[in-house]
Design an enzyme around this catalytic site. Structure first.
Site, PDB file in Angstrom:
ATOM      1  N   GLN A   1       0.829  -1.206   0.000  1.00  0.00           N
ATOM      2  CA  GLN A   1       0.000   0.000   0.000  1.00  0.00           C
ATOM      3  C   GLN A   1       0.863   1.254   0.000  1.00  0.00           C
ATOM      4  O   GLN A   1       1.671   1.454   0.901  1.00  0.00           O
ATOM      5  CB  GLN A   1      -0.901  -0.013   1.232  1.00  0.00           C
ATOM      6  CG  GLN A   1      -1.731   1.251   1.440  1.00  0.00           C
ATOM      7  CD  GLN A   1      -2.688   1.121   2.604  1.00  0.00           C
ATOM      8  OE1 GLN A   1      -3.644   0.378   2.545  1.00  0.00           O
ATOM      9  NE2 GLN A   1      -2.417   1.840   3.682  1.00  0.00           N
ATOM     10  N   GLY A   2       0.687   2.098  -0.998  1.00  0.00           N
ATOM     11  CA  GLY A   2       1.446   3.339  -1.100  1.00  0.00           C
ATOM     12  C   GLY A   2       0.606   4.540  -0.716  1.00  0.00           C
ATOM     13  O   GLY A   2       0.136   5.284  -1.590  1.00  0.00           O
ATOM     14  N   TYR A   3       0.396   4.715   0.581  1.00  0.00           N
ATOM     15  CA  TYR A   3      -0.402   5.837   1.080  1.00  0.00           C
ATOM     16  C   TYR A   3       0.476   6.860   1.794  1.00  0.00           C
ATOM     17  O   TYR A   3       0.686   7.969   1.333  1.00  0.00           O
ATOM     18  CB  TYR A   3      -1.473   5.322   2.056  1.00  0.00           C
ATOM     19  CG  TYR A   3      -2.794   4.943   1.429  1.00  0.00           C
ATOM     20  CD1 TYR A   3      -2.913   4.697   0.069  1.00  0.00           C
ATOM     21  CD2 TYR A   3      -3.937   4.811   2.207  1.00  0.00           C
ATOM     22  CE1 TYR A   3      -4.126   4.335  -0.492  1.00  0.00           C
ATOM     23  CE2 TYR A   3      -5.164   4.452   1.654  1.00  0.00           C
ATOM     24  CZ  TYR A   3      -5.250   4.219   0.306  1.00  0.00           C
ATOM     25  OH  TYR A   3      -6.450   3.872  -0.242  1.00  0.00           O
ATOM     26  N   SER A   4       0.985   6.489   2.975  1.00  0.00           N
ATOM     27  CA  SER A   4       1.683   7.444   3.848  1.00  0.00           C
ATOM     28  C   SER A   4       2.957   7.980   3.205  1.00  0.00           C
ATOM     29  O   SER A   4       3.656   7.272   2.471  1.00  0.00           O
ATOM     30  CB  SER A   4       2.025   6.784   5.184  1.00  0.00           C
ATOM     31  OG  SER A   4       0.856   6.448   5.904  1.00  0.00           O
TER      32      SER A   4
ATOM     33  N   SER B   1       4.447  -1.610   4.459  1.00  0.00           N
ATOM     34  CA  SER B   1       4.580  -3.021   4.825  1.00  0.00           C
ATOM     35  C   SER B   1       4.679  -3.886   3.575  1.00  0.00           C
ATOM     36  O   SER B   1       3.970  -3.658   2.586  1.00  0.00           O
ATOM     37  CB  SER B   1       3.367  -3.472   5.644  1.00  0.00           C
ATOM     38  OG  SER B   1       3.210  -2.685   6.798  1.00  0.00           O
TER      39      SER B   1
ATOM     40  N   GLU C   1     -10.827  -1.877   5.232  1.00  0.00           N
ATOM     41  CA  GLU C   1      -9.785  -2.281   6.172  1.00  0.00           C
ATOM     42  C   GLU C   1     -10.370  -2.570   7.547  1.00  0.00           C
ATOM     43  O   GLU C   1      -9.813  -3.346   8.318  1.00  0.00           O
ATOM     44  CB  GLU C   1      -8.734  -1.171   6.267  1.00  0.00           C
ATOM     45  CG  GLU C   1      -7.542  -1.515   7.132  1.00  0.00           C
ATOM     46  CD  GLU C   1      -6.496  -0.417   7.148  1.00  0.00           C
ATOM     47  OE1 GLU C   1      -5.321  -0.727   7.402  1.00  0.00           O
ATOM     48  OE2 GLU C   1      -6.851   0.748   6.893  1.00  0.00           O
TER      49      GLU C   1
ATOM     50  N   SER D   1      -5.161   9.137  12.507  1.00  0.00           N
ATOM     51  CA  SER D   1      -4.963   9.397  13.929  1.00  0.00           C
ATOM     52  C   SER D   1      -6.305   9.611  14.634  1.00  0.00           C
ATOM     53  O   SER D   1      -7.344   9.811  14.008  1.00  0.00           O
ATOM     54  CB  SER D   1      -4.089  10.638  14.131  1.00  0.00           C
ATOM     55  OG  SER D   1      -4.800  11.802  13.719  1.00  0.00           O
TER      56      SER D   1
END
Length: 382
Positions: A115-118, A150, A234, A359
């Site tokens: 996953q390429g989010y953050s 991850s 998720e 968050s």
């Protein structure tokens, strides 16, 4: 409300438990295990109704499988990002070509995803994404950096949230791209080294990496809507399986409290009882909302509940052990990487629970603005 599983669900549970018991001894994490699961039809439960995946399964049977998998202590999944995040997103937002191309290899355990989010500076607040994707004929060229990724060192593909409109801000102008990881010179994966010398995550650098135009999910500029939908998936069925793991961790903390004598403290004993009661309440909440009508606040409520619960459990895990909780492995030598034990890992890793995946502040803002209809938070206020 009846939260019991039916006779067909229990028969399915018996089948799942028998298969896992027979195969977990020879299981190893990685592609071989994913292929074993795929060959037996345990990946993509329920996709067959849409013409993809393996066996037919109701929503409650999907819950049963996830719970039994967690309960038996089977290996961590290398394919869970593809199965539990990408696949539901494609089923909801992908076109026919994307589903035909990507779902069967996931169901077979043949292709792994990350996953390429953050990003640095855009972690919990994904609207700050700066990774850029520029149209170049039949491709987009992607430049930027993702972090806390991850399984990036194992993955064949990455779904990337990138900014395709260079003049856009916040959640506007983003697109959801499917990017092949095998692009030497264009994609670099670097392990993030922790204080122990080990690595659980990666950072990924894109330098002109290519993604095909037909591999944009939900159309250009619709990435925010797709990304938020994915975060909802998720927190679906996987939340109930997660709670099985939580129950195991809680049992270990209670056993340690009895062993060390910490359970004789009435205050600590009351905290352990509260953890048990709250876990039961979380399970009932998850079952109540599972498969129900769309509630924009339900995923955020669930995230707030379990993240803070798990963090408190991590604090208890070290408290009941006393001073020995701060001691590393006996065979450690200066400068060498080392593994922390389960209780230490629970305490340290759970500190991030209230940050990653949105968050606490972000979750409360979602509930306030989208569910309760309160005035939007002032942006840029000091």
């Amino acid at each position: 409300m009846d939260f019991d599983f039916g006779a067909r669900d229990e028969a399915f549970r018996a089948e799942a438990r028998a298969w896992l018991t027979a195969h977990r001894g020879a299981a190893t994490r990685g592609r071989d295990w994913e292929r074993t699961l795929g060959a037996a039809g345990w990946i993509g439960l329920g996709w067959s109704e849409a013409g993809y995946g393996n066996r037919t399964a109701t929503l409650t049977q999907q819950v049963v499988w996830a719970e039994e998998y967690a309960r038996c202590g089977a290996p961590p999944r290398s394919g869970h990002i593809g199965e539990n995040l990408l696949a539901p997103t494609l089923l909801a937002h992908g076109d026919t070509g994307q589903k035909r191309r990507f779902l069967p290899p996931v169901a077979a355990g043949e292709e792994l995803w990350c996953q390429g989010y953050s990003e640095p500076g855009a972690g919990s607040d994904l609207a700050g994404v700066r990774t850029a994707a520029v149209r170049d004929g039949a491709y987009y060229r992607i430049s930027g950096q993702k972090t806390w990724t991850s399984l990036a060192h194992e993955a064949d593909w990455c779904f990337v949230l990138a900014r395709t409109d260079p003049g856009s801000r916040r959640h506007h102008g983003l697109s959801f791209l499917l990017v092949p990881m095998d692009q030497p010179g264009r994609i670099e994966v670097r392990p993030i080294r922790q204080l122990t010398g080990t690595s659980d995550f990666n950072e990924v650098f894109f330098d002109g990496a290519r993604a095909r135009v037909e591999h944009v999910v939900g159309a250009e500029g619709q990435g925010w809507r797709v990304a938020m939908s994915l975060l909802g998936f998720e927190r679906g069925v996987s939340t109930l399986a997660q709670q099985i793991g939580f129950a195991r961790e809680l049992a270990e903390v209670v056993a340690t409290a009895v062993e060390t004598g910490a359970a004789a403290d009435p205050v600590l004993r009351a905290r352990l009882i509260r953890q048990w009661a709250e876990l039961r309440a979380m399970r009932l909440h998850a079952l109540r909302t599972l498969g129900g009508p769309g509630d924009q606040g339900a995923p955020s409520v669930a995230k707030l509940l379990w993240a803070n619960w798990h963090q408190r459990l991590g604090e208890l895990a070290v408290q009941v052990r006393g001073a020995r909780a701060a001691v590393g492995p006996a065979d450690w030598s200066a400068g060498a990487p080392y593994e922390i034990d389960a209780a230490q890992h629970l305490f340290l890793f759970s500190r991030a629970d209230t940050i990653y995946g949105g968050s606490d502040q972000i979750q409360r803002t979602i509930i306030a603005e989208r569910v309760l209809g309160l005035p939007a938070e002032a942006k840029g206020a000091v």
